[in-house]
Design a protein around this motif. Sequence first.
Motif, PDB file in Angstrom:
ATOM      1  N   GLY A  61     -15.030  12.581  -7.270  1.00 15.95           N
ATOM      2  CA  GLY A  61     -15.513  12.464  -5.903  1.00 15.95           C
ATOM      3  C   GLY A  61     -14.800  11.373  -5.129  1.00 15.95           C
ATOM      4  N   TRP A  62     -15.579  10.762  -4.227  1.00 14.75           N
ATOM      5  CA  TRP A  62     -14.989   9.753  -3.352  1.00 14.75           C
ATOM      6  C   TRP A  62     -14.555   8.518  -4.124  1.00 14.75           C
ATOM      7  CZ3 TRP A  62     -17.067   4.931  -3.034  1.00 14.75           C
ATOM      8  CH2 TRP A  62     -18.355   4.760  -3.531  1.00 14.75           C
ATOM      9  N   ALA A  63     -15.185   8.219  -5.233  1.00 19.63           N
ATOM     10  CA  ALA A  63     -14.827   7.038  -6.017  1.00 19.63           C
ATOM     11  C   ALA A  63     -13.421   7.158  -6.602  1.00 19.63           C
ATOM     12  CB  ALA A  63     -15.837   6.829  -7.134  1.00 19.63           C
ATOM     13  N   ALA A  64     -12.997   8.392  -6.899  1.00 19.03           N
ATOM     14  CA  ALA A  64     -11.669   8.600  -7.469  1.00 19.03           C
ATOM     15  C   ALA A  64     -10.566   8.327  -6.452  1.00 19.03           C
ATOM     16  CB  ALA A  64     -11.546  10.025  -8.000  1.00 19.03           C
ATOM     17  N   VAL A  65     -10.838   8.619  -5.176  1.00 19.92           N
ATOM     18  CA  VAL A  65      -9.815   8.430  -4.144  1.00 19.92           C
ATOM     19  C   VAL A  65      -9.956   7.089  -3.432  1.00 19.92           C
ATOM     20  CG1 VAL A  65      -9.448  10.879  -3.769  1.00 19.92           C
ATOM     21  CG2 VAL A  65     -11.174   9.674  -2.427  1.00 19.92           C
ATOM     22  N   LEU A  66     -10.879   6.282  -3.873  1.00 23.47           N
ATOM     23  CA  LEU A  66     -11.055   4.970  -3.253  1.00 23.47           C
ATOM     24  C   LEU A  66      -9.837   4.078  -3.474  1.00 23.47           C
ATOM     25  CD1 LEU A  66     -13.015   3.316  -1.621  1.00 23.47           C
ATOM     26  CD2 LEU A  66     -14.018   2.468  -3.743  1.00 23.47           C
ATOM     27  N   GLY A  67      -9.226   4.147  -4.650  1.00 21.57           N
ATOM     28  CA  GLY A  67      -8.036   3.343  -4.945  1.00 21.57           C
ATOM     29  C   GLY A  67      -6.877   3.648  -4.005  1.00 21.57           C
ATOM     30  N   PRO A  68      -6.484   4.930  -3.838  1.00 21.72           N
ATOM     31  CA  PRO A  68      -5.410   5.227  -2.887  1.00 21.72           C
ATOM     32  C   PRO A  68      -5.760   4.838  -1.452  1.00 21.72           C
ATOM     33  CG  PRO A  68      -5.691   7.074  -4.383  1.00 21.72           C
ATOM     34  CD  PRO A  68      -6.798   6.106  -4.654  1.00 21.72           C
ATOM     35  N   ALA A  69      -7.040   4.994  -1.068  1.00 24.65           N
ATOM     36  CA  ALA A  69      -7.443   4.614   0.284  1.00 24.65           C
ATOM     37  C   ALA A  69      -7.269   3.113   0.488  1.00 24.65           C
ATOM     38  CB  ALA A  69      -8.884   5.032   0.538  1.00 24.65           C
ATOM     39  N   VAL A  70      -7.667   2.315  -0.498  1.00 20.09           N
ATOM     40  CA  VAL A  70      -7.510   0.856  -0.401  1.00 20.09           C
ATOM     41  C   VAL A  70      -6.026   0.493  -0.329  1.00 20.09           C
ATOM     42  CG1 VAL A  70      -7.823  -1.303  -1.681  1.00 20.09           C
ATOM     43  CG2 VAL A  70      -9.709   0.321  -1.493  1.00 20.09           C
ATOM     44  N   ARG A  71      -5.210   1.197  -1.113  1.00 19.59           N
ATOM     45  CA  ARG A  71      -3.775   0.906  -1.089  1.00 19.59           C
ATOM     46  C   ARG A  71      -3.143   1.280   0.250  1.00 19.59           C
ATOM     47  NH1 ARG A  71      -1.174   1.514  -7.066  1.00 19.59           N
ATOM     48  NH2 ARG A  71      -2.786   0.351  -8.148  1.00 19.59           N
ATOM     49  N   LEU A  72      -3.608   2.374   0.853  1.00 15.96           N
ATOM     50  CA  LEU A  72      -3.113   2.743   2.184  1.00 15.96           C
ATOM     51  C   LEU A  72      -3.490   1.690   3.228  1.00 15.96           C
ATOM     52  CD1 LEU A  72      -3.615   6.602   2.455  1.00 15.96           C
ATOM     53  CD2 LEU A  72      -1.475   5.348   2.583  1.00 15.96           C
ATOM     54  N   VAL A  73      -4.713   1.199   3.144  1.00 18.17           N
ATOM     55  CA  VAL A  73      -5.152   0.142   4.065  1.00 18.17           C
ATOM     56  C   VAL A  73      -4.315  -1.114   3.851  1.00 18.17           C
ATOM     57  CG1 VAL A  73      -7.081  -1.392   4.638  1.00 18.17           C
ATOM     58  CG2 VAL A  73      -7.476   1.060   4.349  1.00 18.17           C
ATOM     59  N   ALA A  74      -4.017  -1.428   2.601  1.00 21.35           N
ATOM     60  CA  ALA A  74      -3.172  -2.601   2.306  1.00 21.35           C
ATOM     61  C   ALA A  74      -1.779  -2.418   2.887  1.00 21.35           C
ATOM     62  CB  ALA A  74      -3.104  -2.827   0.800  1.00 21.35           C
ATOM     63  N   LEU A  75      -1.197  -1.217   2.763  1.00 23.75           N
ATOM     64  CA  LEU A  75       0.121  -0.953   3.352  1.00 23.75           C
ATOM     65  C   LEU A  75       0.084  -1.085   4.866  1.00 23.75           C
ATOM     66  CD1 LEU A  75       1.651   2.065   1.401  1.00 23.75           C
ATOM     67  CD2 LEU A  75       2.469  -0.280   1.482  1.00 23.75           C
ATOM     68  N   ALA A  76      -0.971  -0.573   5.476  1.00 27.49           N
ATOM     69  CA  ALA A  76      -1.110  -0.686   6.934  1.00 27.49           C
ATOM     70  C   ALA A  76      -1.223  -2.151   7.347  1.00 27.49           C
ATOM     71  CB  ALA A  76      -2.326   0.101   7.410  1.00 27.49           C
ATOM     72  N   ALA A  77      -1.950  -2.948   6.583  1.00 26.80           N
ATOM     73  CA  ALA A  77      -2.089  -4.375   6.891  1.00 26.80           C
ATOM     74  C   ALA A  77      -0.744  -5.094   6.756  1.00 26.80           C
ATOM     75  CB  ALA A  77      -3.131  -5.013   5.976  1.00 26.80           C
ATOM     76  N   VAL A  78       0.016  -4.758   5.730  1.00 25.67           N
ATOM     77  CA  VAL A  78       1.338  -5.375   5.553  1.00 25.67           C
ATOM     78  C   VAL A  78       2.263  -4.971   6.694  1.00 25.67           C
ATOM     79  CG1 VAL A  78       3.402  -5.361   4.086  1.00 25.67           C
ATOM     80  CG2 VAL A  78       1.148  -5.666   3.060  1.00 25.67           C
ATOM     81  N   ALA A  79       2.225  -3.690   7.091  1.00 26.52           N
ATOM     82  CA  ALA A  79       3.062  -3.230   8.202  1.00 26.52           C
ATOM     83  C   ALA A  79       2.673  -3.935   9.503  1.00 26.52           C
ATOM     84  CB  ALA A  79       2.941  -1.719   8.359  1.00 26.52           C
ATOM     85  N   TYR A  80       1.364  -4.071   9.742  1.00 29.49           N
ATOM     86  CA  TYR A  80       0.913  -4.768  10.948  1.00 29.49           C
ATOM     87  C   TYR A  80       1.340  -6.236  10.923  1.00 29.49           C
ATOM     88  CZ  TYR A  80      -2.085  -6.727  14.534  1.00 29.49           C
ATOM     89  OH  TYR A  80      -2.547  -7.392  15.634  1.00 29.49           O
ATOM     90  N   GLY A  81       1.215  -6.881   9.755  1.00 30.89           N
ATOM     91  CA  GLY A  81       1.638  -8.271   9.627  1.00 30.89           C
ATOM     92  C   GLY A  81       3.139  -8.432   9.848  1.00 30.89           C
ATOM     93  N   ALA A  82       3.921  -7.490   9.318  1.00 30.77           N
ATOM     94  CA  ALA A  82       5.377  -7.546   9.513  1.00 30.77           C
ATOM     95  C   ALA A  82       5.740  -7.352  10.972  1.00 30.77           C
ATOM     96  CB  ALA A  82       6.058  -6.496   8.648  1.00 30.77           C
ATOM     97  N   LEU A  83       5.063  -6.442  11.651  1.00 31.85           N
ATOM     98  CA  LEU A  83       5.314  -6.215  13.074  1.00 31.85           C
ATOM     99  C   LEU A  83       4.951  -7.448  13.895  1.00 31.85           C
ATOM    100  CD1 LEU A  83       6.141  -4.235  15.301  1.00 31.85           C
ATOM    101  CD2 LEU A  83       3.771  -3.468  15.379  1.00 31.85           C
ATOM    102  N   THR A  84       3.811  -8.060  13.590  1.00 33.66           N
ATOM    103  CA  THR A  84       3.390  -9.273  14.293  1.00 33.66           C
ATOM    104  C   THR A  84       4.383 -10.409  14.052  1.00 33.66           C
ATOM    105  OG1 THR A  84       1.089  -8.601  14.039  1.00 33.66           O
ATOM    106  CG2 THR A  84       1.491 -10.908  14.585  1.00 33.66           C
ATOM    107  N   LEU A  85       4.825 -10.553  12.829  1.00 40.07           N
ATOM    108  CA  LEU A  85       5.801 -11.581  12.486  1.00 40.07           C
ATOM    109  C   LEU A  85       7.134 -11.338  13.176  1.00 40.07           C
ATOM    110  CD1 LEU A  85       6.072 -14.113  10.711  1.00 40.07           C
ATOM    111  CD2 LEU A  85       6.944 -12.622   8.898  1.00 40.07           C
ATOM    112  N   ALA A  86       7.570 -10.075  13.253  1.00 39.20           N
ATOM    113  CA  ALA A  86       8.836  -9.745  13.917  1.00 39.20           C
ATOM    114  C   ALA A  86       8.760 -10.008  15.413  1.00 39.20           C
ATOM    115  CB  ALA A  86       9.198  -8.294  13.661  1.00 39.20           C
ATOM    116  N   ARG A  87       7.597  -9.776  16.005  1.00 43.69           N
ATOM    117  CA  ARG A  87       7.444 -10.074  17.437  1.00 43.69           C
ATOM    118  C   ARG A  87       7.426 -11.577  17.692  1.00 43.69           C
ATOM    119  NH1 ARG A  87       3.022  -5.583  19.361  1.00 43.69           N
ATOM    120  NH2 ARG A  87       4.507  -3.858  19.444  1.00 43.69           N
TER     121      ARG A  87
END
Length: 193
Positions: free
Chosen positions: A34-60
């Motif tokens: 169920g949802w517990a099995a896909v929680l890991g990939p969802a957390v990793r996607l959120v982490a990637l989005a946070a890193v991308a946002y941080g990199a964009l903020t840093l580049a600006r």
Amino acid sequence: MIRRLAAGSAIVARQRSEALAAWVAAGRRDDLSGWAAVLGPAVRLVALAAVAYGALTLARAMPWLMWLLTAWWARAAWRAAAPAEGDEETLVDDEEQPPVADPAGAAVALLRRVLGDRPAVHLSEVLAHLQQHGQGEGWKVADLRVRLEALGIPVDPKVKLRGVPTRGVRAADLDHRFPTKETPASPTQVDAA
């Protein structure tokens, strides 16, 4: 030089995206359902989005960092498209080896052998031929396409053989770009009479 950087950029982009996709997929837990099995990939996607946002903020905030990123990317692309020792021979059969000084000529000779008297050939068939002869191990069709395009060999995205359209090489394109003695080059100038 530009072809090598372009080919290397395609290789690096594919490698990085496949690595990130594998990392996200590795977060899935098979022992859960169920949802517990896909929680890991969802957390990793959120982490990637946070890193991308941080990199964009840093580049600006510090645009000079883009120069470092550009230099890193160019170096990685250059190294990814670099021919390894003996790689000039990877697009050639064992039957008759053209001189390695002309890797494009070697690739064209191989393509002409695989084409035979047919008007076109799919890249998957060329790759299968290479792998039958112990070359191109671990390559995908995209790797072969990038290498052929880097050598200046035209790859058509819609070659239709046996009802299946996919990437391939047409004999007419080879004859036009790499004429043989039997198929002379088309004249570049027309004499005005």
